[in-house]
Design a protein around this motif. Sequence first.
Motif, mmCIF file in Angstrom:
data_model
loop_
_atom_site.group_PDB
_atom_site.id
_atom_site.type_symbol
_atom_site.label_atom_id
_atom_site.label_comp_id
_atom_site.label_asym_id
_atom_site.label_seq_id
_atom_site.Cartn_x
_atom_site.Cartn_y
_atom_site.Cartn_z
ATOM 1 N N SER A 55 0.807 6.353 -6.991
ATOM 2 C CA SER A 55 -0.498 6.605 -7.602
ATOM 3 C C SER A 55 -1.405 7.530 -6.795
ATOM 4 O O SER A 55 -1.932 8.505 -7.321
ATOM 5 N N ASP A 106 -8.338 1.548 -0.484
ATOM 6 C CA ASP A 106 -7.471 2.729 -0.539
ATOM 7 C C ASP A 106 -8.023 3.842 0.345
ATOM 8 O O ASP A 106 -7.270 4.505 1.080
ATOM 9 N N GLN A 130 0.824 -1.203 0.000
ATOM 10 C CA GLN A 130 0.000 0.000 0.000
ATOM 11 C C GLN A 130 0.862 1.258 0.000
ATOM 12 O O GLN A 130 0.493 2.267 -0.608
ATOM 13 N N TYR A 132 2.482 -2.603 -9.758
ATOM 14 C CA TYR A 132 3.481 -1.582 -10.082
ATOM 15 C C TYR A 132 4.751 -2.215 -10.634
ATOM 16 O O TYR A 132 5.363 -1.692 -11.573
ATOM 17 N N ARG A 173 -10.779 -2.452 -4.154
ATOM 18 C CA ARG A 173 -9.460 -1.816 -4.012
ATOM 19 C C ARG A 173 -9.584 -0.316 -3.804
ATOM 20 O O ARG A 173 -8.803 0.279 -3.062
ATOM 21 N N ARG A 222 1.681 1.848 -3.441
ATOM 22 C CA ARG A 222 0.481 2.369 -4.104
ATOM 23 C C ARG A 222 0.336 3.878 -3.845
ATOM 24 O O ARG A 222 -0.003 4.646 -4.741
ATOM 25 N N ARG A 258 -0.982 -5.127 -5.182
ATOM 26 C CA ARG A 258 -0.575 -3.749 -5.415
ATOM 27 C C ARG A 258 0.888 -3.667 -5.840
ATOM 28 O O ARG A 258 1.253 -2.868 -6.707
#
Length: 379
Positions: free
Chosen positions: A132, A360, A125, A171, A356, A128, A167
């Motif tokens: 992003s 988040d 995370q 990436y 997801r 993430r 996640r």
Amino acid sequence: MELAPYACDPALSRGRLYPEAISTFRSPFQRDRDRIIHSSAFRRLKHKTQVFVEHEGDYFRTRLTHSIEVAQVARTIAGTLGLNQELTEAVALAHDLGHTPFGHTGEDALHALMAPHGGFDHNAQAIRIVTSLERHYAGFDGLNLTWETLEGIAKHNGPVTDSLPYRLAEYNARHDLELHTHASAEAQVAALADDIAYNNHDLMDGLRAGLFTDREIADLPIVGPAYAEVDRTWPDLDGKRRRHEALRRVFGAMVADVIETAQRALEEARPETAQDVRDLGRPVIRFSAPVWAEIGEIRSFLFTRMYRAPSVMDERARVTCVIEDLFPHYMRRPELLPDDWQADVAEARGATSLARIVADYIAGMTDRYALQQHTRLFG
């Protein structure tokens, strides 16, 4: 300060996913550190807790104070070993960005809820977030950190090879972080600094909370000798100062052991480049075996007397219910997510994609905000 040959040299960085001009005044790793400090996710750590929920006391550690303590320890170790302090600090400051509200309790709850959708992992995370979810820059989503900082965040605890979190896999498919190898020595330092910081401050927070006494922890390895040394030097010291003096010696003993053990390991391995460190197949930054065994005894004590204390378990049950109520509610009614999340909701394809997004959102909540939202939605 001159870097060791096995340190990460910012002039040799593998760069960023989106190329940028080199700063006149700051190295690439300094810019990474500064972007992390200025991120929204870093500020939110102020109201995310380690063990105790935020409202339980102003003096207990938060994720923010913990991250600052980890960065301070990490810089000390890195500087002594001739490593790049800016990269070490960047990884240390970012290592907890992916944590949910309510510490590991919130992560456990969210991982269980996300089990049908690939689970939840705070390290993944964090990647993430920095690649992003931070959406402030004109040219890219995320913070566009260097490869070395992203690598450190992803695998500071070691290679990531089994059951790769979704996640992270997502990436890594775009920007290979070589997850099968160990991280740089700088990232390994950040990981050990994390261990040192939380073992020490959990002892302090547990004492402050009244979960155990100075007399009880004086039987623990490392801790007992520290109290004995303070008593010999200042036999009439008041309790508050005695505790502080003892625990700072515990801190110092752990730091000294890591430095001495790492120096021996580096002399034995003789890495000539940062990549040599990654390819060794074993960490070079570590505790000695005797001290690691002693730290295991301290952790066992904390597990029983602090992490599983009745009052802590009661609060864990309460905040688990908060996450378990919020997640399905937002899944049923995603229109309740804030306006700036609705574009993502509109693009969601299927339950997993929506889950997801909801994860988040919930993972980004502070303790306070999660409780407020739960009260607003459920009374």
